[in-house]
Design a protein around this motif. Structure first.
Motif, PDB file in Angstrom:
ATOM      1  N   ALA A 143       0.819  -1.211   0.000  1.00  0.00           N
ATOM      2  CA  ALA A 143       0.000   0.000   0.000  1.00  0.00           C
ATOM      3  C   ALA A 143       0.852   1.259   0.000  1.00  0.00           C
ATOM      4  O   ALA A 143       0.506   2.252  -0.657  1.00  0.00           O
ATOM      5  CB  ALA A 143      -0.926  -0.013   1.212  1.00  0.00           C
ATOM      6  N   VAL A 144       1.956   1.240   0.736  1.00  0.00           N
ATOM      7  CA  VAL A 144       2.868   2.391   0.757  1.00  0.00           C
ATOM      8  C   VAL A 144       3.398   2.670  -0.652  1.00  0.00           C
ATOM      9  O   VAL A 144       3.431   3.818  -1.112  1.00  0.00           O
ATOM     10  CB  VAL A 144       4.025   2.138   1.741  1.00  0.00           C
ATOM     11  N   ILE A 145       3.795   1.610  -1.343  1.00  0.00           N
ATOM     12  CA  ILE A 145       4.310   1.776  -2.710  1.00  0.00           C
ATOM     13  C   ILE A 145       3.186   2.170  -3.662  1.00  0.00           C
ATOM     14  O   ILE A 145       3.378   2.980  -4.580  1.00  0.00           O
ATOM     15  CB  ILE A 145       4.987   0.474  -3.171  1.00  0.00           C
ATOM     16  N   ALA A 146       1.991   1.612  -3.453  1.00  0.00           N
ATOM     17  CA  ALA A 146       0.857   1.933  -4.324  1.00  0.00           C
ATOM     18  C   ALA A 146       0.517   3.413  -4.257  1.00  0.00           C
ATOM     19  O   ALA A 146       0.286   4.067  -5.285  1.00  0.00           O
ATOM     20  CB  ALA A 146      -0.352   1.088  -3.937  1.00  0.00           C
ATOM     21  N   ILE A 147       0.481   3.962  -3.040  1.00  0.00           N
ATOM     22  CA  ILE A 147       0.170   5.388  -2.894  1.00  0.00           C
ATOM     23  C   ILE A 147       1.243   6.246  -3.536  1.00  0.00           C
ATOM     24  O   ILE A 147       0.951   7.234  -4.222  1.00  0.00           O
ATOM     25  CB  ILE A 147       0.010   5.752  -1.406  1.00  0.00           C
ATOM     26  N   ALA A 148       2.516   5.881  -3.338  1.00  0.00           N
ATOM     27  CA  ALA A 148       3.610   6.651  -3.939  1.00  0.00           C
ATOM     28  C   ALA A 148       3.503   6.651  -5.461  1.00  0.00           C
ATOM     29  O   ALA A 148       3.740   7.675  -6.126  1.00  0.00           O
ATOM     30  CB  ALA A 148       4.951   6.076  -3.498  1.00  0.00           C
ATOM     31  N   SER A 149       3.119   5.516  -6.035  1.00  0.00           N
ATOM     32  CA  SER A 149       2.975   5.427  -7.491  1.00  0.00           C
ATOM     33  C   SER A 149       1.835   6.300  -7.991  1.00  0.00           C
ATOM     34  O   SER A 149       1.955   6.984  -9.015  1.00  0.00           O
ATOM     35  CB  SER A 149       2.731   3.967  -7.890  1.00  0.00           C
ATOM     36  N   VAL A 150       0.714   6.298  -7.259  1.00  0.00           N
ATOM     37  CA  VAL A 150      -0.426   7.142  -7.645  1.00  0.00           C
ATOM     38  C   VAL A 150      -0.042   8.614  -7.567  1.00  0.00           C
ATOM     39  O   VAL A 150      -0.337   9.405  -8.481  1.00  0.00           O
ATOM     40  CB  VAL A 150      -1.639   6.847  -6.748  1.00  0.00           C
ATOM     41  N   VAL A 151       0.619   9.009  -6.492  1.00  0.00           N
ATOM     42  CA  VAL A 151       1.033  10.408  -6.334  1.00  0.00           C
ATOM     43  C   VAL A 151       1.965  10.819  -7.469  1.00  0.00           C
ATOM     44  O   VAL A 151       1.826  11.903  -8.050  1.00  0.00           O
ATOM     45  CB  VAL A 151       1.713  10.622  -4.964  1.00  0.00           C
ATOM     46  N   LEU A 152       2.904   9.961  -7.824  1.00  0.00           N
ATOM     47  CA  LEU A 152       3.866  10.279  -8.883  1.00  0.00           C
ATOM     48  C   LEU A 152       3.176  10.488 -10.223  1.00  0.00           C
ATOM     49  O   LEU A 152       3.409  11.495 -10.907  1.00  0.00           O
ATOM     50  CB  LEU A 152       4.903   9.163  -8.983  1.00  0.00           C
ATOM     51  N   THR A 153       2.332   9.556 -10.625  1.00  0.00           N
ATOM     52  CA  THR A 153       1.716   9.634 -11.951  1.00  0.00           C
ATOM     53  C   THR A 153       0.672  10.748 -12.042  1.00  0.00           C
ATOM     54  O   THR A 153       0.570  11.432 -13.063  1.00  0.00           O
ATOM     55  CB  THR A 153       1.058   8.286 -12.303  1.00  0.00           C
ATOM     56  N   VAL A 154      -0.099  10.938 -10.967  1.00  0.00           N
ATOM     57  CA  VAL A 154      -1.111  11.997 -10.994  1.00  0.00           C
ATOM     58  C   VAL A 154      -0.453  13.370 -10.932  1.00  0.00           C
ATOM     59  O   VAL A 154      -0.899  14.319 -11.597  1.00  0.00           O
ATOM     60  CB  VAL A 154      -2.111  11.802  -9.841  1.00  0.00           C
ATOM     61  N   LEU A 155       0.619  13.487 -10.164  1.00  0.00           N
ATOM     62  CA  LEU A 155       1.367  14.746 -10.119  1.00  0.00           C
ATOM     63  C   LEU A 155       1.971  15.061 -11.482  1.00  0.00           C
ATOM     64  O   LEU A 155       1.962  16.213 -11.943  1.00  0.00           O
ATOM     65  CB  LEU A 155       2.462  14.651  -9.057  1.00  0.00           C
ATOM     66  N   TYR A 156       2.477  14.045 -12.162  1.00  0.00           N
ATOM     67  CA  TYR A 156       3.001  14.211 -13.523  1.00  0.00           C
ATOM     68  C   TYR A 156       1.908  14.722 -14.462  1.00  0.00           C
ATOM     69  O   TYR A 156       2.115  15.671 -15.232  1.00  0.00           O
ATOM     70  CB  TYR A 156       3.551  12.880 -14.027  1.00  0.00           C
ATOM     71  N   GLY A 157       0.730  14.084 -14.392  1.00  0.00           N
ATOM     72  CA  GLY A 157      -0.363  14.510 -15.265  1.00  0.00           C
ATOM     73  C   GLY A 157      -0.784  15.947 -15.012  1.00  0.00           C
ATOM     74  O   GLY A 157      -1.066  16.697 -15.951  1.00  0.00           O
ATOM     75  N   GLN A 158      -0.798  16.373 -13.742  1.00  0.00           N
ATOM     76  CA  GLN A 158      -1.183  17.743 -13.423  1.00  0.00           C
ATOM     77  C   GLN A 158      -0.217  18.759 -14.021  1.00  0.00           C
ATOM     78  O   GLN A 158      -0.633  19.786 -14.570  1.00  0.00           O
ATOM     79  CB  GLN A 158      -1.252  17.925 -11.911  1.00  0.00           C
ATOM     80  N   THR A 159       1.081  18.484 -13.937  1.00  0.00           N
ATOM     81  CA  THR A 159       2.066  19.425 -14.489  1.00  0.00           C
ATOM     82  C   THR A 159       1.926  19.535 -16.003  1.00  0.00           C
ATOM     83  O   THR A 159       2.065  20.634 -16.557  1.00  0.00           O
ATOM     84  CB  THR A 159       3.491  18.983 -14.133  1.00  0.00           C
ATOM     85  N   ARG A 160       1.625  18.443 -16.681  1.00  0.00           N
ATOM     86  CA  ARG A 160       1.521  18.491 -18.156  1.00  0.00           C
ATOM     87  C   ARG A 160       0.236  19.189 -18.593  1.00  0.00           C
ATOM     88  O   ARG A 160       0.218  19.882 -19.624  1.00  0.00           O
ATOM     89  CB  ARG A 160       1.562  17.077 -18.720  1.00  0.00           C
ATOM     90  N   ILE A 161      -0.832  19.057 -17.847  1.00  0.00           N
ATOM     91  CA  ILE A 161      -2.066  19.765 -18.194  1.00  0.00           C
ATOM     92  C   ILE A 161      -1.865  21.270 -18.021  1.00  0.00           C
ATOM     93  O   ILE A 161      -2.260  22.067 -18.884  1.00  0.00           O
ATOM     94  CB  ILE A 161      -3.224  19.258 -17.325  1.00  0.00           C
TER      95      ILE A 161
END
Length: 593
Positions: A309-327
């Motif tokens: 779960a710790v790794i799952a949350i980190a992965s979600v934060v990374l990819t969603v944060l990436y998407g926000q910067t590109r938008i």
């Protein structure tokens, strides 16, 4: 209602302030981005919410929710292959529905990506504490591990740390971030497969009966709850300007990620139901950990799932944060948000954008009670999905002949409606739009109120800033050039320009010196020619004075002129010598008479 042509959106792809994004992501990395954003902690806790509604038939609920998400995924895949840019649904709306609708969509994406980053990061501290307690017996104090106002929380330090960690990956570049995300996705998939392997040994056939204890209504209700576990498959579309072959890879990545996530959800749900009676799931927030502990009799597995779960949350934060910067990058390039979000460094990273978004989301997660704003992320996501389905329909009628690398199924089959022939494949975006609206209407009133307040705030920002600073508006007023034209004029990157400046200056200096030398040489030749002509004139005059009035005296003078004027610039002197010789002969004749 200004619209941005599709061709221009594609031509401007990757262009930012001072540089451009780098195309470094293949189909595998794009797929992992979507899986990373979708496969979060939901599967670890969502069974405790959905199983009491549907019983063992929750497996069907997962499939139903997956099909519902599929309708919108097909629309995303078609538009991602046609308009492969970083703006995702914002850019799709800009090309089909107009600027103000695009702004509303982009504002919803900020809610979906930016606020959800903070909402997801909030839970990281709780799982981190479970992991630390099970491994070394130490936990972070509640005041620093929980969100403000929850269980004595004051400042959620782990939430800030996980956002800053993901920020460090993003600053390293898209390729490096994708590599880190791939590792995390593989780890959390492995954790779920391990659960399946361990829990499979505890399956009891009797746990599947009765299969539909609450009827089809329960299956439908559970499907509505589970739909939100599929949100995130659209994350790959935000990488359109950093994909190596976006028109081919983006549609594949979106569809493949949805298929993998659905298969994992169904597999985990089927095994979990078989290992534990469905009526024991109610109120269980850690159903998977409880199942593994019951089957094995050891608490070690709960610690292992906490690590997942710790790794799952980190992965979600990374990819969603990436998407926000590109938008925000795409919106900034269009002038709807400040230029700082479109500035790109020499590594092809929107550095200022990444720093601003990460710090904002980190502080939001650590120090601000999100409350109902976190719940409003779901309605913002559904609104963006609905607009994408509408955009597919609009583009099919306004640009029917446009090349599309991917089309929704049955696009080649047409039905006659009145005098028009309509592609049967449009039934999928219509169903996708209807499902999104249905899901939105199923949300409670407070969520709609928060969403309405968010929309009002967004429209105020647009009318007071975005509408006036829009690049299309400035171009119409003659105050700005298109991005492609600006990029063409400044095609040499800043650092390269600095390196080549001394060479250019040296060439310019050499050219100036050469011109000066040539001018001096020309002047020198002209001077020498004039001097030669003057000497020829003197000789011709002397001979004319000494000779009697005869025609022979004219010959040397006539010859002297041409010889002296043989060089460039001496012809004038030769003519002057001939005239002087004639005058001398005339004088001699008058004296002889």
């Amino acid at each position: 209602m200004r619209r941005k042509p599709v061709e221009r959106l594609v031509a401007e792809g990757g262009q930012g302030e001072g540089g451009s994004l780098r195309r470094s992501l293949g189909m595998w990395q794009l797929t992992m981005i979507s899986i990373g954003a979708t496969l979060g902690t939901g599967i670890f806790v969502v069974l405790g919410e959905a199983v009491p509604d549907a019983g063992p038939a929750v497996v069907i609920s997962f499939i139903l929710a997956g099909i519902t998400a599929l309708f919108s995924a097909l629309s995303y895949a078609e538009l991602a292959g046609t308009i492969p840019v970083s703006g995702s649904s914002y850019s799709y709306a800009y090309a089909t529905l107009g600027e103000i609708v695009a702004w509303v969509c982009g504002w919803c994406l900020i809610l979906e990506y930016g606020v959800s980053v903070a909402a997801v990061a909030v839970g990281w501290g709780q799982y981190l504490n479970e992991l630390l307690d099970g491994t070394i017996g130490v936990t972070i104090p509640d005041a620093l591990a929980n969100p403000p106002g929850v269980d004595g929380g004051i400042f959620n330090l782990p939430a800030l740390l996980v956002v800053l960690l993901c920020m460090a990956f993003l600053i390293g570049g898209a390729k490096e971030s994708a590599r880190a995300n791939t590792i995390m996705v593989v780890v959390k998939i492995a954790a779920l497969l391990l659960f399946c392997a361990v829990a499979f040994t505890g399956i009891r056939a009797g746990n599947y009966a009765p299969f539909l204890p609450l009827g089809l209504g329960g299956v439908s209700a559970a499907g509505a709850t589970l739909f939100f576990s599929y949100i995130g498959f659209d994350a790959a579309s935000t990488a359109g300007e950093e994909a190596k072959d976006p028109k081919k890879d983006l549609p594949k990545a979106i569809m493949l990620s949805l298929l993998i996530v659905t298969a994992l959800y169904v597999l985990v749900a089927a095994i979990a139901i078989g290992a534990m009676p469905w009526d024991k799931f109610e109120g269980s927030e850690a159903a998977l950990a409880g199942i593994m502990e019951d089957v094995t009799g050891q608490s070690f597995w709960a610690v292992l799932l906490a690590a997942g779960a710790v790794i799952a949350i980190a992965s979600v934060v990374l990819t969603v944060l990436y998407g926000q910067t590109r938008i925000l990058f795409a919106m900034s390039r269009d002038g709807l948000v400040p230029k700082a979000f479109a500035k790109v460094n020499r590594k092809g990273v929107p550095l200022a954008n990444t720093l601003i978004v990460s710090l904002f989301c980190g502080i939001l997660a650590a120090a601000v009670p999100l409350g109902q704003l976190a719940d409003a992320t779901s309605i913002g996501t559904l609104f963006a999905f609905a607009l994408v389905n509408v955009a597919v329909i609009v583009l099919r009628f306004t640009r029917p002949d446009m090349h599309r690398s991917f089309r929704v199924p049955l696009s080649g089959v047409r039905v006659t409606v009145g005098s028009a022939r309509i592609p049967l494949g449009l039934i999928f975006p219509v169903l996708g739009f209807g499902m999104c609206v249905y899901m939105m209407l199923s949300l409670d009133a407070i969520t709609w109120q928060v969403f309405g307040a968010w929309m009002v705030l967004g429209l105020l920002i647009y009318f007071f800033y975005g509408m006036r600073s829009s690049r299309l508006a400035k171009e119409a007023a003659g105050e700005a050039l298109p991005v492609a034209a600006v990029a063409a004029e400044g095609a040499v990157p800043v650092r390269k320009a600095k390196r080549t400046a001394p060479k250019a200056q040296a060439k310019a200096a050499a050219g100036t010196a050469a011109k000066a030398t040539a001018t001096t040489a020309a002047k020198g030749e002209a001077t020498s020619g004039a001097q030669a002509a003057e000497k020829a004139d003197e000789k011709a005059g002397a001979k004319a004075d000494a000779a009697p009035a005869a025609t022979s005296g004219a010959k040397p003078a006539a010859k002297a002129g041409p010889k002296a004027g043989a060089k460039p610039g001496a012809r004038t002197g030769g003519k002057a010598g001939s005239r002087n010789a004639k005058k001398s002969r005339n004088k001699g004749r008058r004296k002889g008479r």
